[in-house]
Design a protein around this motif. Sequence first.
Motif, PDB file in Angstrom:
ATOM      1  N   ILE A  64       0.815  -1.221   0.000  1.00  0.00           N
ATOM      2  CA  ILE A  64       0.000   0.000   0.000  1.00  0.00           C
ATOM      3  C   ILE A  64       0.844   1.266   0.000  1.00  0.00           C
ATOM      4  N   THR A  65       2.163   1.117   0.157  1.00  0.00           N
ATOM      5  CA  THR A  65       3.023   2.300   0.192  1.00  0.00           C
ATOM      6  C   THR A  65       3.013   3.041  -1.134  1.00  0.00           C
ATOM      7  N   MET A  66       3.168   2.322  -2.252  1.00  0.00           N
ATOM      8  CA  MET A  66       3.210   2.979  -3.552  1.00  0.00           C
ATOM      9  C   MET A  66       1.898   3.664  -3.904  1.00  0.00           C
ATOM     10  N   PRO A  67       0.727   3.014  -3.736  1.00  0.00           N
ATOM     11  CA  PRO A  67      -0.520   3.751  -4.004  1.00  0.00           C
ATOM     12  C   PRO A  67      -0.685   4.992  -3.134  1.00  0.00           C
ATOM     13  N   LEU A  68      -0.306   4.891  -1.858  1.00  0.00           N
ATOM     14  CA  LEU A  68      -0.405   6.062  -0.976  1.00  0.00           C
ATOM     15  C   LEU A  68       0.543   7.168  -1.430  1.00  0.00           C
ATOM     16  N   TYR A  69       1.744   6.783  -1.841  1.00  0.00           N
ATOM     17  CA  TYR A  69       2.726   7.768  -2.315  1.00  0.00           C
ATOM     18  C   TYR A  69       2.222   8.471  -3.576  1.00  0.00           C
ATOM     19  N   LEU A  70       1.732   7.683  -4.531  1.00  0.00           N
ATOM     20  CA  LEU A  70       1.240   8.272  -5.779  1.00  0.00           C
ATOM     21  C   LEU A  70       0.005   9.138  -5.537  1.00  0.00           C
ATOM     22  N   SER A  71      -0.822   8.739  -4.572  1.00  0.00           N
ATOM     23  CA  SER A  71      -2.070   9.466  -4.344  1.00  0.00           C
ATOM     24  C   SER A  71      -1.866  10.767  -3.588  1.00  0.00           C
ATOM     25  N   PHE A  72      -1.093  10.705  -2.508  1.00  0.00           N
ATOM     26  CA  PHE A  72      -1.058  11.842  -1.587  1.00  0.00           C
ATOM     27  C   PHE A  72       0.252  12.631  -1.610  1.00  0.00           C
ATOM     28  N   VAL A  73       1.292  12.067  -2.234  1.00  0.00           N
ATOM     29  CA  VAL A  73       2.558  12.798  -2.337  1.00  0.00           C
ATOM     30  C   VAL A  73       2.735  13.361  -3.746  1.00  0.00           C
ATOM     31  N   VAL A  74       2.578  12.499  -4.736  1.00  0.00           N
ATOM     32  CA  VAL A  74       2.747  12.949  -6.121  1.00  0.00           C
ATOM     33  C   VAL A  74       1.502  13.688  -6.609  1.00  0.00           C
ATOM     34  N   GLY A  75       0.335  13.322  -6.063  1.00  0.00           N
ATOM     35  CA  GLY A  75      -0.893  14.016  -6.452  1.00  0.00           C
ATOM     36  C   GLY A  75      -1.685  13.338  -7.539  1.00  0.00           C
ATOM     37  N   TYR A  76      -1.537  12.022  -7.684  1.00  0.00           N
ATOM     38  CA  TYR A  76      -2.259  11.290  -8.724  1.00  0.00           C
ATOM     39  C   TYR A  76      -3.504  10.582  -8.180  1.00  0.00           C
ATOM     40  N   HIS A  77      -4.041  11.048  -7.088  1.00  0.00           N
ATOM     41  CA  HIS A  77      -5.220  10.402  -6.515  1.00  0.00           C
ATOM     42  C   HIS A  77      -6.404  10.534  -7.475  1.00  0.00           C
ATOM     43  N   PRO A  78      -7.038   9.407  -7.850  1.00  0.00           N
ATOM     44  CA  PRO A  78      -8.120   9.466  -8.849  1.00  0.00           C
ATOM     45  C   PRO A  78      -9.465   9.889  -8.273  1.00  0.00           C
ATOM     46  N   GLY A  79      -9.560  10.027  -6.950  1.00  0.00           N
ATOM     47  CA  GLY A  79     -10.848  10.300  -6.316  1.00  0.00           C
ATOM     48  C   GLY A  79     -11.407   9.028  -5.707  1.00  0.00           C
ATOM     49  N   TRP A  80     -12.231   9.181  -4.672  1.00  0.00           N
ATOM     50  CA  TRP A  80     -12.715   8.001  -3.957  1.00  0.00           C
ATOM     51  C   TRP A  80     -13.793   7.250  -4.725  1.00  0.00           C
TER      52      TRP A  80
END
Length: 235
Positions: free
Chosen positions: A43-59
């Motif tokens: 889950i580290t990579m999805p969390l990193y991409l979502s909340f650090v890089v800013g690629y969160h697709p929305g809930w």
Amino acid sequence: MEAIKKNNESVQVISEAKAMDKFHQQAHLWGRIPIWVVMLVSITMPLYLSFVVGYHPGWQPIIAGFLAYAAIMALGWALEPVLYFPTLGISGTYLAFLTGNISNMCLPSAAAAQHAIGAEPGTRKGEITATLAMGAASLVNIAILIPIIFTGSYLLSILPESVYSLFEYVLPAIFGAIVGQFAMRRPLFGAIGIAIAIVVAVFAPPALQNIFVPLIATIAICVWIDSKVSSKEAS
């Protein structure tokens, strides 16, 4: 002398039980630690991409995708550990769910090893055999995967189309070998399992066309038949 022999046998059984209990304690410890580590890393990579890089697709798409996947796999999440446990045992279950490829690598290797040495599933001997077999299969799998990861694309590009199309038969061949191996012991049960699988594949709605429905149905029918035969023999 007979009393001494029986006493020695009982002492040996007790010592084996204690050794197995200690083994299970270690299996629980070293089985849980790497699984938790793998879960955290996953889950580290999805969390990193979502909340650090800013690629969160929305809930909304995340929840929709999860529900769509859960509709197909939720039954497996609940039943896989229960159905595989009699063959794999405690240590084997940890190892199988850590390495993955349960149905097409871990379970066949465990079943083949148990059959080769005459170890019954659900016994101490069967559990140790399954664990060693899956450990060996995992090492072989890693040894094969490492060069394939680096050269796989090239190898696939030079394979003829006729050879490449054969890969889709590998998994059915593995399951067919497992069915044949166990069906030779109880041909009636093997025939029932094959018949139920065909009925599910041809007539069941898509939501029920997975491995767990024929598994549960076959187990239920075979247990019922076995209980009827046992009651007749007892009477």
